[in-house]
Enzyme design. Sequence first.
Site, PDB file in Angstrom:
ATOM      1  N   LYS A 115     -27.263   2.872  50.016  1.00  0.00           N
ATOM      2  CA  LYS A 115     -26.725   4.232  49.878  1.00  0.00           C
ATOM      3  C   LYS A 115     -26.594   4.528  48.393  1.00  0.00           C
ATOM      4  O   LYS A 115     -25.626   4.111  47.743  1.00  0.00           O
ATOM      5  CB  LYS A 115     -25.365   4.360  50.566  1.00  0.00           C
ATOM      6  CG  LYS A 115     -24.967   5.814  50.828  1.00  0.00           C
ATOM      7  CD  LYS A 115     -23.532   5.963  51.261  1.00  0.00           C
ATOM      8  CE  LYS A 115     -22.609   6.254  50.108  1.00  0.00           C
ATOM      9  NZ  LYS A 115     -22.953   7.472  49.329  1.00  0.00           N
ATOM     10  N   GLU A 163     -17.270  -4.491  41.967  1.00  0.00           N
ATOM     11  CA  GLU A 163     -17.023  -4.352  40.531  1.00  0.00           C
ATOM     12  C   GLU A 163     -16.493  -2.943  40.329  1.00  0.00           C
ATOM     13  O   GLU A 163     -17.181  -1.972  40.630  1.00  0.00           O
ATOM     14  CB  GLU A 163     -18.324  -4.599  39.738  1.00  0.00           C
ATOM     15  CG  GLU A 163     -18.092  -4.867  38.263  1.00  0.00           C
ATOM     16  CD  GLU A 163     -18.022  -3.598  37.439  1.00  0.00           C
ATOM     17  OE1 GLU A 163     -16.881  -3.151  37.153  1.00  0.00           O
ATOM     18  OE2 GLU A 163     -19.062  -3.052  37.105  1.00  0.00           O
ATOM     19  N   CYS A 209     -18.562   0.738  32.490  1.00  0.00           N
ATOM     20  CA  CYS A 209     -17.321   0.051  32.856  1.00  0.00           C
ATOM     21  C   CYS A 209     -16.913  -0.934  31.773  1.00  0.00           C
ATOM     22  O   CYS A 209     -15.751  -1.309  31.668  1.00  0.00           O
ATOM     23  CB  CYS A 209     -17.479  -0.652  34.201  1.00  0.00           C
ATOM     24  SG  CYS A 209     -18.907  -1.739  34.303  1.00  0.00           S
ATOM     25  N   GLU A 223      -8.582   4.682  33.257  1.00  0.00           N
ATOM     26  CA  GLU A 223     -10.006   4.698  32.939  1.00  0.00           C
ATOM     27  C   GLU A 223     -10.495   6.141  32.831  1.00  0.00           C
ATOM     28  O   GLU A 223     -10.458   6.897  33.795  1.00  0.00           O
ATOM     29  CB  GLU A 223     -10.806   3.946  34.008  1.00  0.00           C
ATOM     30  CG  GLU A 223     -12.256   3.747  33.622  1.00  0.00           C
ATOM     31  CD  GLU A 223     -13.028   2.893  34.620  1.00  0.00           C
ATOM     32  OE1 GLU A 223     -13.913   2.135  34.183  1.00  0.00           O
ATOM     33  OE2 GLU A 223     -12.740   2.973  35.826  1.00  0.00           O
TER      34      GLU A 223
END
Length: 515
Positions: free
Chosen positions: A205, A286, A320, A416
């Site tokens: 996906k 992750e 990230c 973040e």
Amino acid sequence: MRSEFRNETFVNFKEAHNNVEYDAALKKVEAELGMEYPLIIGGERIMTDHKISSINPANKTQVIGIVSQADIHIAEKAIQTAAATFETWKRTDPNERARYLYRAAAILRRRKHEFSALMTFEAGKTRVEADVETAEAIDFLEFYAREMQRLSQPQPLTVSAEEENELYYIPLGVGVVIPPWNFPLAIMAGMTSAALVSGNTVVLKPASTTPIIAAKFMALLEEVGLPAGVVNFLPGPGGQVGDYLVDHPLTRFISFTGSRDVGLRINERAAKPNPGQKWIKRVVAEMGGKDAIVVDKEADLDLAADTITLSAFGFSGQKCSACSRVIVHEDVYDTVLERVVERASKLVMSDPADAGASLGPVIDEKAYAKIREYIEIGKQEGRLVLGGGTGDPNGFFIEPTIFADVDSNARISQEEIFGPVVAFTKAKSFDEALDFANNTDYGLTGAVISSNGANLEKARREFFVGNLYFNRKCTGALVGTHPFGGFNMSGTDSKAGGRDYLLLFTQAKLVCDRF
């Protein structure tokens, strides 16, 4: 077995001929924009009424492609197809499975600029950032192929005089692979190839903002002759199709890279068994970071400024692993801040297709709005010393932005942002700097710039991140060299690109034959 693994060489864009070749690739890819792409399940191409358009974040009027979207009925078909294909694929010789990856790597290497150029259009990557990513995708294919061949060899066991014992690594089953938009080729290819080379079948996906790159990779897998049904291409809305795939009793594992909130939701849903489910689902996740570079008072300050600038603003901070916090000893704080501001102010923000672009746009309207909101928060929490504005309104451009004198507990130090925004914090000592660095819910990457060996050893022991770098940037992990994955809310420390990674997609079976 192939020769020993070596990382793919990056293209040197300081050489004029490489830019000429890249420009040609941009023209080739641009001529193919706007095509429609189907779902692919068991080799069958399925067009649906519900479609989404992928757009160029640097030029909102340019459509990269139009992609059919699945619903839960088609998702069911994909899972069932993957489950049926698994019965034959799991018995395929590991060396044969590895050869598909070697072939894919060879084709990708020949068409490197073409895939990179597509990322420039769809993901807003400069040619340097795109090339590095394509090289990483090649590395994943080459590395995981070798790893499967290594794991398929007889495993060392203590010898028994009266028994013959063998340990095998066998595949898990059907896996749902949900890759991120920010590394739409490398991470997508790495997650998918690791699962399939281990003998599993995959429902892929792709990220909704970068599905065309995934579709092109799917075409590459078909080109190398990968059997139909081993990888099934299933774009669709996460809240509907994603949840259905995660919940399905035939799903054996979920491999996810993305935001903390989505990762935690997947982990929670996967932990709940559903009727007909025979296993505990495995989650490989992750989930981002809030990464810090610590600068000691005994350090090369020019090196510090260079590494901070590269780590914070490469791909507009949409990694990230990006540096979003800089923690500097008070004795050198002003100097480091001044030098980073000087370097960052010279970065060229423009269409990433331009050879001179240092950074391009952020990915979409949602990210653009979120980052601008954090910039307003930052104005209340720190001193704006650079940026804060936007660029060409035809794209989602946000200037490199630096805030100084930010408290380690401030929101822009803790949350973040995933954009070109970095917060500077002053520390009274190296110990305090480490305390600040560890003061988040995340633990992905970090770096220390120091010439003090004792402090580096202290950081080695106490800086709590999965990937820690000394006297270099905190981004740019190389497959095989820097196995990648983090602690705490950064995920399951899966160590992608490392010798442990394929173990996450297999299970060990011991067979004992007593004489």
